[in-house]
Design an enzyme around this catalytic site. Sequence first.
Site, mmCIF file in Angstrom:
data_model
loop_
_atom_site.group_PDB
_atom_site.id
_atom_site.type_symbol
_atom_site.label_atom_id
_atom_site.label_comp_id
_atom_site.label_asym_id
_atom_site.label_seq_id
_atom_site.Cartn_x
_atom_site.Cartn_y
_atom_site.Cartn_z
ATOM 1 N N SER A 68 0.932 -1.147 0.072
ATOM 2 C CA SER A 68 0.117 -0.044 0.098
ATOM 3 C C SER A 68 0.796 1.339 0.031
ATOM 4 O O SER A 68 1.723 1.358 -0.921
ATOM 5 C CB SER A 68 -0.826 -0.111 1.178
ATOM 6 O OG SER A 68 -1.815 0.843 1.160
ATOM 7 N N HIS B 289 -2.357 -0.765 -3.388
ATOM 8 C CA HIS B 289 -3.365 0.125 -3.242
ATOM 9 C C HIS B 289 -2.824 1.529 -3.942
ATOM 10 O O HIS B 289 -1.768 1.819 -3.320
ATOM 11 C CB HIS B 289 -3.569 0.270 -1.687
ATOM 12 C CG HIS B 289 -4.067 -0.884 -1.074
ATOM 13 N ND1 HIS B 289 -3.858 -1.021 0.263
ATOM 14 C CD2 HIS B 289 -4.706 -2.139 -1.259
ATOM 15 C CE1 HIS B 289 -4.583 -2.236 0.773
ATOM 16 N NE2 HIS B 289 -5.227 -2.740 -0.446
ATOM 17 N N ASP C 163 -4.230 -4.749 5.636
ATOM 18 C CA ASP C 163 -4.591 -5.753 4.680
ATOM 19 C C ASP C 163 -3.322 -6.430 4.387
ATOM 20 O O ASP C 163 -2.402 -5.905 4.224
ATOM 21 C CB ASP C 163 -5.216 -4.775 3.422
ATOM 22 C CG ASP C 163 -5.773 -5.464 2.369
ATOM 23 O OD1 ASP C 163 -6.325 -6.560 2.640
ATOM 24 O OD2 ASP C 163 -5.760 -5.248 1.167
#
Length: 189
Positions: free
Chosen positions: A12, A39, A132
Site C-alpha cells: 500500500s 493500493h 490488509d
Amino acid sequence: MNMPQAIAIGCSAGGVDALKAIISGLDARLNLPILVCCHTGSDTVELLCEILDRASPLAVTEARERHPVQDGTVHLAPSGYHLLIEHDRHFALSIDPRVNYVRPSIDVMFCSAAEVWHEKLIGIVLTGGNADGASGLQRIRELGGTAIVQSPSSAEMPTMPQAALDTAGADYCVDLSDIAPLINRLCLV
C-alpha cells in the site's frame, strides 16, 4: 520447502517504490506468475504497469477477467476490483464489498491464490498503512505456503508489515533490499 509455483505480493503506501526495487532485482529466468495487489488510489493501474515494466526483466500486465495466469509475468490487480484466481488458473474480477476498506484487497487475492497453489505459493507483504494482507498471509501459511514480510524498520509505512507479523508471523522477515535476492534463491534452486 516445495519449489514455488507462484508469488503473491501486497503493498500500500510506499508500495510503488518497494515494488520497483523488488521487480528490478528479479532474475529474468523466473518462470512463474507474480501477482501484485497495490493500493494506488488511482482509477487505473496503467501507469503503474508502465513504471514496473520499464524496471522489470519480466513482462508486466494488468490482470483481466478470464485471462490465464501466465508464467514469467507480473500481473497487477486492476483498480476497483478484487482479484481472484480460479482453480483452472484464470483470473476472475469481483466488485464484492471492500475488505479492509479497499478494493482490490490483498487479503482477498492472497486467500484466493492460497487455495490454488497451497504450499507452492510465496506470499509477500510490503510497506503500507493498514492491516490488509495480514489475514491472507495467515491463510497462505495455514495451507503450507511461504510468508515473506518486509522488515517494518525498512518500510516507508511499517503498519502493514507489522500487522502481518503480528497476525501470521513469517518464514522470512527481511529488509526490502534483500527480498528480490531471496525470491531468486527460493525459486531458482
